[in-house]
Design a protein around this motif. Structure first.
Motif, PDB file in Angstrom:
ATOM      1  N   GLY A  90      45.131  41.118  27.942  1.00 16.06           N
ATOM      2  CA  GLY A  90      45.664  39.830  28.568  1.00 16.06           C
ATOM      3  C   GLY A  90      46.692  39.156  27.703  1.00 16.06           C
ATOM      4  O   GLY A  90      47.399  38.606  28.386  1.00 16.06           O
ATOM      5  N   ILE A  91      46.782  39.539  26.411  1.00 19.03           N
ATOM      6  CA  ILE A  91      47.765  38.848  25.462  1.00 19.03           C
ATOM      7  C   ILE A  91      49.261  39.633  25.566  1.00 19.03           C
ATOM      8  O   ILE A  91      50.143  39.109  24.921  1.00 19.03           O
ATOM      9  CB  ILE A  91      47.468  38.542  24.033  1.00 19.03           C
ATOM     10  N   ILE A  92      49.260  40.879  26.243  1.00 18.94           N
ATOM     11  CA  ILE A  92      50.342  41.584  25.991  1.00 18.94           C
ATOM     12  C   ILE A  92      51.611  41.227  26.579  1.00 18.94           C
ATOM     13  O   ILE A  92      52.585  41.082  26.197  1.00 18.94           O
ATOM     14  CB  ILE A  92      49.980  43.116  26.311  1.00 18.94           C
ATOM     15  N   GLY A  93      51.290  40.645  27.887  1.00 18.20           N
ATOM     16  CA  GLY A  93      52.554  40.241  28.554  1.00 18.20           C
ATOM     17  C   GLY A  93      53.102  38.864  27.904  1.00 18.20           C
ATOM     18  O   GLY A  93      54.366  38.887  27.733  1.00 18.20           O
ATOM     19  N   THR A  94      52.160  37.998  27.678  1.00 18.24           N
ATOM     20  CA  THR A  94      52.961  36.476  27.125  1.00 18.24           C
ATOM     21  C   THR A  94      53.411  36.885  25.781  1.00 18.24           C
ATOM     22  O   THR A  94      54.341  36.308  25.182  1.00 18.24           O
ATOM     23  CB  THR A  94      51.621  35.436  27.098  1.00 18.24           C
ATOM     24  N   THR A  95      52.688  37.914  24.998  1.00 14.33           N
ATOM     25  CA  THR A  95      53.164  38.232  23.720  1.00 14.33           C
ATOM     26  C   THR A  95      54.455  38.595  23.856  1.00 14.33           C
ATOM     27  O   THR A  95      55.383  38.606  23.017  1.00 14.33           O
ATOM     28  CB  THR A  95      52.299  39.135  22.892  1.00 14.33           C
ATOM     29  N   SER A  96      54.851  39.611  24.684  1.00 18.14           N
ATOM     30  CA  SER A  96      55.872  40.195  24.929  1.00 18.14           C
ATOM     31  C   SER A  96      57.385  39.073  25.328  1.00 18.14           C
ATOM     32  O   SER A  96      58.377  39.038  24.605  1.00 18.14           O
ATOM     33  CB  SER A  96      56.194  41.106  26.090  1.00 18.14           C
ATOM     34  N   VAL A 409      53.562  32.171  23.888  1.00 19.28           N
ATOM     35  CA  VAL A 409      52.584  32.708  22.872  1.00 19.28           C
ATOM     36  C   VAL A 409      51.531  31.862  22.958  1.00 19.28           C
ATOM     37  O   VAL A 409      50.501  32.136  22.914  1.00 19.28           O
ATOM     38  CB  VAL A 409      53.259  32.800  21.446  1.00 19.28           C
ATOM     39  N   SER A 410      51.764  30.474  23.028  1.00 24.09           N
ATOM     40  CA  SER A 410      50.449  29.683  23.039  1.00 24.09           C
ATOM     41  C   SER A 410      49.839  29.681  24.451  1.00 24.09           C
ATOM     42  O   SER A 410      48.624  29.597  24.158  1.00 24.09           O
ATOM     43  CB  SER A 410      51.137  28.036  22.991  1.00 24.09           C
ATOM     44  N   GLY A 411      50.584  29.810  25.431  1.00 21.65           N
ATOM     45  CA  GLY A 411      49.727  30.073  26.742  1.00 21.65           C
ATOM     46  C   GLY A 411      49.104  31.220  26.768  1.00 21.65           C
ATOM     47  O   GLY A 411      47.778  31.365  27.038  1.00 21.65           O
ATOM     48  N   GLY A 412      49.522  32.288  26.242  1.00 27.59           N
ATOM     49  CA  GLY A 412      48.877  33.667  26.182  1.00 27.59           C
ATOM     50  C   GLY A 412      47.720  33.576  25.266  1.00 27.59           C
ATOM     51  O   GLY A 412      46.425  34.124  25.881  1.00 27.59           O
ATOM     52  N   LEU A 413      47.528  32.892  23.939  1.00 29.74           N
ATOM     53  CA  LEU A 413      46.525  32.922  23.016  1.00 29.74           C
ATOM     54  C   LEU A 413      45.430  32.112  23.846  1.00 29.74           C
ATOM     55  O   LEU A 413      44.161  32.238  23.662  1.00 29.74           O
ATOM     56  CB  LEU A 413      47.093  32.219  21.921  1.00 29.74           C
ATOM     57  N   ALA A 414      45.922  30.888  24.523  1.00 27.67           N
ATOM     58  CA  ALA A 414      44.840  30.093  25.046  1.00 27.67           C
ATOM     59  C   ALA A 414      44.234  30.819  26.186  1.00 27.67           C
ATOM     60  O   ALA A 414      43.319  30.484  26.674  1.00 27.67           O
ATOM     61  CB  ALA A 414      45.448  28.602  25.553  1.00 27.67           C
ATOM     62  N   GLY A 415      45.084  31.585  26.904  1.00 27.35           N
ATOM     63  CA  GLY A 415      44.324  32.298  28.233  1.00 27.35           C
ATOM     64  C   GLY A 415      43.324  33.013  28.253  1.00 27.35           C
ATOM     65  O   GLY A 415      42.448  32.964  29.086  1.00 27.35           O
ATOM     66  N   VAL A 416      43.215  33.850  26.814  1.00 26.94           N
ATOM     67  CA  VAL A 416      41.818  34.491  26.496  1.00 26.94           C
ATOM     68  C   VAL A 416      40.545  33.771  26.735  1.00 26.94           C
ATOM     69  O   VAL A 416      39.542  34.241  27.222  1.00 26.94           O
ATOM     70  CB  VAL A 416      42.240  35.587  25.544  1.00 26.94           C
ATOM     71  N   PRO A 417      40.553  32.918  25.747  1.00 26.41           N
ATOM     72  CA  PRO A 417      39.266  32.097  25.644  1.00 26.41           C
ATOM     73  C   PRO A 417      38.833  31.183  27.022  1.00 26.41           C
ATOM     74  O   PRO A 417      37.822  31.032  27.252  1.00 26.41           O
ATOM     75  CB  PRO A 417      39.528  31.032  24.347  1.00 26.41           C
ATOM     76  N   LEU A 418      40.124  30.778  27.388  1.00 27.26           N
ATOM     77  CA  LEU A 418      40.041  29.934  28.837  1.00 27.26           C
ATOM     78  C   LEU A 418      39.115  30.731  30.081  1.00 27.26           C
ATOM     79  O   LEU A 418      38.496  30.656  30.856  1.00 27.26           O
ATOM     80  CB  LEU A 418      41.237  29.676  29.402  1.00 27.26           C
TER      81      LEU A 418
END
Length: 467
Positions: A90-96, A409-418
């Motif tokens: 789930g973090i790959i797209g937002t990390t990219s 990056v912030s949204g991607g990191l927040a997305g997994v725990p949310l």
């Protein structure tokens, strides 16, 4: 920086327009000069057209994967064959997206003047790195391999293509229609985002995700080389005098306006990346849509941006119907948030209508947000003129991209725990009551704060003056 140096820098920036005025004055006296001026003007217009076309082509290798990652996310969720935690994908797209945007301030600073002559070489090196990364990712056996190759390496390679070529775009359109030129390029970006999901879906269904990545590697190689050679650096950036006399002016960092819009961009971007990553899986898991229908949603998400990017760019540059930059950004942000709360949040399981409407409206208003940056740069340039300071529009644009990277990056990191917070919780029959409920609320709240610049202009600044 002294006042004399500041004035000389600004005089150097306006040199092309002054030469044009001198040429026009001379043409009244000498017919041959008129022909030479016309010839130079035609050549200049032809070069601008090539720069615009080249940047348009480059949107495919730069953004094709990042804007279509939801297709791979949906594939991984139903065809997991790698080692490691599946949720990490789930973090790959937002990390990219984040890596691309975060690296841009440094790359823009590097290629603004001192290394401007190496722009095409750097862009070609970026194409090689991107191709190598996509090729290596096709041999991945563990999830961290995908994060490293698709999320980091390929993203930096794409940023290395994007930064020097976009700098040249801003320089070739520095006297007029800059926001519109950016809008046209963002429209090309959304064309890529509209077509690539079906391209990847077809390739994955036909050949599997590994061969699909290898075919995309060949596509990246061909389009990037063609696009890079169509985008030369502007003569003013590669002239010997520019390397001796010009340094990157950082005066814009003293102005509140820069920080107001940077914070707004961070907040808007944190929410904007969530639907790009999770809309496909939401459509498949919650509304029980087929893979084709889920891919269609991602396409509908990007198609409206084709028109909205040019529209918001035109709105920022419009001389007849003037709107402040804070107003234009607020139109995009508030409308995006409303579509999230009223459409995505109220989607019922098994119902596709509201989800389609959400994809279209959110894609239109949120997709056009980046096109307002031309107006932001114009506002900063006006403040620089009023303060008798030099400013480099390309560097400012790179910094705004950096703010967007922080948001992604912030949204991607927040997305997994949310997403984990919503698991096992059923609060109703709408989208709010599903596993994706916290993500929906986060998306709406973060995008609405993307327009907080208007609130600052109308209220908070007045209160500060009173205090």
């Amino acid at each position: 920086m002294s006042q004399t140096e500041s004035i000389s820098l600004r005089d150097h920036e306006s040199l092309p327009s002054r030469i044009s005025e001198r040429e026009l004055n001379n043409t009244n006296e000498d017919p041959s000069s008129l022909e030479q001026a016309d010839s130079r003007q035609v050549e200049s217009n032809r070069t601008r057209a090539c720069v615009l076309v080249g940047n348009g082509i480059l949107q495919l290798p730069i953004w094709g994967f990042a804007m279509s990652y939801g297709v791979f996310q949906e594939y991984y969720s139903s065809n997991w064959t790698l080692q490691g935690s599946q949720s990490t994908t789930g973090i790959i797209g937002t990390t990219s997206n984040g890596v691309m945007y975060l690296s841009m301030p440094f790359l823009f600073a590097l290629f603004t003047k001192r290394w401007a002559r190496w722009r095409q070489t750097a862009a070609l090196c970026g194409a090689v790195l991107a191709c190598l990364s996509f090729l290596l990712s096709s041999f991945s056996t563990q999830v961290w391999h995908l994060v490293a190759t698709q999320g980091v390496m390929s993203a930096f390679g794409c940023a290395l293509i994007y930064s020097p070529t976009t700098l040249s775009l801003g320089e070739w359109f520095n006297t007029s229609n800059r926001a519109l030129a950016y809008g046209v390029i963002f429209s090309c970006k959304n064309i890529v985002g509209s077509t690539c999901p079906f391209l990847f879906r077809g390739l994955i269904n036909q050949y599997g995700f590994r061969m699909a990545l290898r075919i995309f590697t060949a596509i990246v190689a061909g389009t990037s080389v063609l696009g890079v050679f169509l985008v030369p650096a502007h003569p003013s950036s590669v002239s010997p005098n520019s390397h001796r006399s010009r340094k990157v002016p950082w005066n814009f960092l003293k102005h509140q306006t820069f920080y107001i819009y940077s914070v707004a961009i961070i907040l808007q971007s944190a929410g904007y990346g969530i639907p790009q990553t999770y809309l496909n899986t939401y459509a498949h898991d919650i509304t029980f849509l087929s893979q084709t229908s889920a891919t269609l949603l991602l396409t509908l998400f990007n198609i409206p941006g084709i028109a909205s990017s040019s529209f918001f760019g035109w709105l920022s540059d419009n001389k007849h119907f003037r709107l402040s930059t804070s107003t234009v950004t607020s139109i995009s942000a508030i409308s995006s948030a409303l579509s999230t709360f009223l459409l995505w949040g109220l989607t019922s399981p098994g119902s596709m209508a509201l989800l389609v409407l959400f994809s279209i409206t959110f894609g239109f208003f949120a997709g056009g947000y980046s096109a307002t940056w031309g107006g932001v740069i114009n506002e900063l340039e006006k403040e620089a003129r009023d303060s008798n300071e030099a400013i480099d529009a390309g560097m400012v644009y790179g910094m705004l991209n950096g703010a967007r990277g922080i948001g992604y990056v912030s949204g991607g990191l927040a997305g997994v725990p949310l997403l984990k917070a919503g698991m096992g919780v059923e609060l109703g029959r709408f989208g709010y009551g599903t596993t994706y409920g916290p993500l929906i609320v986060f998306t709406g709240l973060s995008t609405i704060f993307g327009g907080w610049g208007l609130l600052w202009r109308l209220k908070w600044r007045k209160l500060l003056h009173l205090v």
